[in-house]
Design an enzyme around this catalytic site. Structure first.
Site, mmCIF file in Angstrom:
data_model
loop_
_atom_site.group_PDB
_atom_site.id
_atom_site.type_symbol
_atom_site.label_atom_id
_atom_site.label_comp_id
_atom_site.label_asym_id
_atom_site.label_seq_id
_atom_site.Cartn_x
_atom_site.Cartn_y
_atom_site.Cartn_z
ATOM 1 N N ASN B 409 0.807 -1.202 0.000
ATOM 2 C CA ASN B 409 0.000 0.000 0.000
ATOM 3 C C ASN B 409 0.847 1.263 0.000
ATOM 4 O O ASN B 409 1.031 1.902 -1.026
ATOM 5 C CB ASN B 409 -0.957 -0.031 1.202
ATOM 6 C CG ASN B 409 -2.109 0.929 1.031
ATOM 7 O OD1 ASN B 409 -2.010 1.906 0.304
ATOM 8 N ND2 ASN B 409 -3.213 0.666 1.698
ATOM 9 N N ASP B 410 1.405 1.585 1.154
ATOM 10 C CA ASP B 410 2.133 2.855 1.230
ATOM 11 C C ASP B 410 3.352 2.893 0.319
ATOM 12 O O ASP B 410 3.728 3.959 -0.152
ATOM 13 C CB ASP B 410 2.540 3.121 2.678
ATOM 14 C CG ASP B 410 1.314 3.342 3.548
ATOM 15 O OD1 ASP B 410 0.450 4.126 3.143
ATOM 16 O OD2 ASP B 410 1.218 2.723 4.612
ATOM 17 N N VAL B 411 3.963 1.733 0.053
ATOM 18 C CA VAL B 411 5.182 1.734 -0.767
ATOM 19 C C VAL B 411 4.876 1.983 -2.239
ATOM 20 O O VAL B 411 5.789 2.090 -3.045
ATOM 21 C CB VAL B 411 5.984 0.424 -0.613
ATOM 22 C CG1 VAL B 411 6.474 0.265 0.814
ATOM 23 C CG2 VAL B 411 5.187 -0.784 -1.041
#
Lengths: 100, 483
Positions: B409-411
């Site tokens: 997700n965040d990456v």
């Protein structure tokens, strides 16, 4: 006092050595490096053995040393085996690739 | 005899040094681990050279067999998906062991100072001996390093156990914060260190016993409250930092029993753990202080994103994949949770047979520990050449037909690249949004661990495939096999 200074001297040198030793680790090896060095931190097992040897059987210090020994042994044996298992998986797939 | 033992310790230290060095290189890593194991064996054996060993052989062997048995059993049984938890647990027991080594030495000195006292509780508050008598026993140096071993070891212990709880989902993975948390932690640290400063000054009697007990308790609490405000996605940093601390605890225990091999080995581990920690922080473009103290991920952002998430069925996804010539998988923690690595590998093989170029793009902090995704994909037998680091993949991203994001997700959040107001702005990401099509496999519509809305999911070229990642990939695999 001499002994204390010597210990600090060793500690400082080891710190510099540690930073120089691992410059660029490929990310593939991050986990094995961590669990392998974690096994090394189980070296405190030597301290546990010393505690058991220096204190008479049945004394409080002896039993504290016994508990320390059990815990450190989990760390040492488990850490080395798990690292070996992981690295074994990395090895395994290099062979077919080499054939191809 | 003393000389032989010390020479053997030097040899063991050299084996550790070579072992760690070889662990950092792919083709020597396995041998490096074995060499360091030999170093450990040597250190253990020579420590047992002692006139008292004969009487205590059974006890020492018993302790080793119990601990070694538990360690070997769990190390052989653990699944690769459970590796972060396992590493955290091993870390924790190592830390606790250093605490006990510190305590054992204190109790030994204490008993030597009070030969008449049947047990610790019977000692009078002031102690039975004068300060002058005590000087040789309770040296301020030894007491200080006992405190350090106890302090670092206890923080490592509870910190690791709490991290284990988070990783295994028993304590909830997200960051937990409460009002005044920083002040509370600072106070706790101050009290603990305060006990540590007083302890070498008043080491004897009930005062000393109380001070060391309070220091131990404070350190145990610090480990818990220190890890509490750190979110699941920051676990790679926490795990490597705890790893570093477990080494420093062992080094402190080395000062306690005046043993060089503990100091050298512990210090090496402390450094290698610290290097990993720094690598992890850089991969998130954050400082260690920020990771540890910001309570990152506990706040919900109210960010508005234009556009909508466009769902896609597995059938439609198959048709897109079938014509794709260049596919990149981006695995994240979700792949580990779904245990999808084996089906992913199967799909990758089918895509290759279909004529596509397949790669895996791995972000340094994907997953819950350093190198987590590499371990999982290695278990599934994904060829090493297909694993690419972020910097290799990003320049070629525009040529990619389909990027399949599996539980990451965040990456892959483009906000890190183009939204200066985003908390993760500046974090290097895998630029999947530049690929022609992005499939985002996700269980639900919720945000990532950081609580951030992922703008990737709202992009025109992104299609959401909801459901369990393993089931979705398995669906794609059977589509390929049927046709």
């Amino acid at each position: 006092m001499h002994e204390l200074l010597l210990l600090l001297f060793i500690f400082t040198l080891a710190a510099f050595l540690g930073f120089e030793l691992i410059s660029k680790v490929p990310s593939q090896l991050h986990t094995p490096l961590m669990s392998g060095s974690n096994a090394i931190s189980g070296i405190t097992i030597v301290g546990a053995i010393v505690a058991m040897l220096e204190n008479p059987v049945g004394s409080i210090a002896f039993w504290v040393g016994f508990a320390a020994m059990v815990l450190a042994a989990i760390n040492v044996v488990g850490g080395y085996i798990v690292t070996d298992r992981m690295l074994g998986m990395f090895k395994k797939k290099d062979k077919p690739a080499a054939k191809a | 005899m003393e000389a032989i033992i010390n020479l053997a310790y030097i040899a063991a230290a050299i084996l550790f040094i070579f072992g760690i060095k070889m662990l950092g290189k792919a083709d020597t890593a396995k041998r490096g681990n074995l060499i360091s194991a030999w170093g450990m064996g040597l250190a253990i054996v020579v420590t047992c050279i002692n006139p008292d060993f004969g009487n205590k052989f059974l006890w020492i062997a018993l302790a080793f067999i119990i601990g070694g048995g538990i360690g070997a059993f769990s190390a052989k049984k653990v699944a690769m998906t459970g590796m972060p938890e396992m590493v955290a647990l091993f870390n924790g027991v190592g830390g606790l062991s250093s605490v006990l080594v510190g305590w054992a030495e204190y109790v030994r000195v204490f008993s030597a100072a009070h030969p008449d006292a049947p047990d610790l509780a019977a000692v009078s508050p002031e102690g039975t001996l004068t300060t002058a008598d005590l000087a040789p026993h309770f040296s301020a140096f030894t007491m200080s390093v006992i405190f350090l071993a106890v302090f670092i070891g206890a923080v490592t212990f509870t910190g690791s156990i709490y991290a284990w709880g988070k990783l295994s989902g028993k304590l909830g993975g997200s960051a937990k914060t409460f009002p005044g948390q920083k002040a509370f932690n600072a106070l706790l640290l101050l009290l603990t260190v305060g006990c540590g400063v007083l302890f070498p000054i008043f080491p004897d009697g009930q005062t000393g016993l109380l001070l060391l007990s309070l220091a131990t308790l404070g350190s145990l609490l610090l480990g818990i409250f220190g890890v509490m405000p750190i979110g699941g996605g920051d676990m790679p940093v926490v795990i490597s930092l705890l790893n570093s601390l477990s080494g420093l605890a062992a080094a402190a225990a080395g000062f306690v029993i005046v043993n060089n091999v503990l100091i050298v080995a512990g210090c090496l581990v402390g450094c290698s753990g610290l290097i990993l920690t720094v690598i992890m922080c850089k991969a998130m473009n954050r400082t260690l202080t920020n990771v540890l103290f910001s309570g990152f991920g506990s706040t919900q952002s109210n960010q508005q994103v234009e556009g909508e998430m466009k769902p896609m069925t597995v059938d439609d996804a198959y048709y897109v994949l079938e014509s794709a010539r260049n596919v990149v998988f981006v695995p994240g923690y979700g792949m580990a949770v779904a245990q999808a690595q084996h089906v992913v590998k199967e799909l990758a093989e089918l895509l290759e047979e279909n004529g596509a170029e397949v790669r895996f793009a791995i972000h340094p902090v994907a997953g819950r520990m350093p190198g987590h995704m590499n371990v999982l994909l290695a278990e599934a037998d994904v060829p090493y050449e297909q694993l690419c680091e972020m910097d290799q993949v990003n320049p070629t991203m525009e040529l990619v037909d389909v990027a399949i994001v599996i539980g990451a997700n965040d990456v892959v959040n483009p906000a890190a690249a183009d939204d200066p107001s985003s908390p993760i702005y500046g974090m290097p990401i895998i630029n999947v949004h530049q690929a022609r099509t992005v499939f985002a496999l996700k269980r639900g519509k919720g945000a990532g661990f950081s609580g951030l809305v992922n703008t990737l999911f709202f992009r025109d070229n992104t299609r959401m495939i909801y459901g369990d990642a393993k089931a979705t990939i398995a669906g794609l695999v059977s589509q390929f096999k049927d046709k």
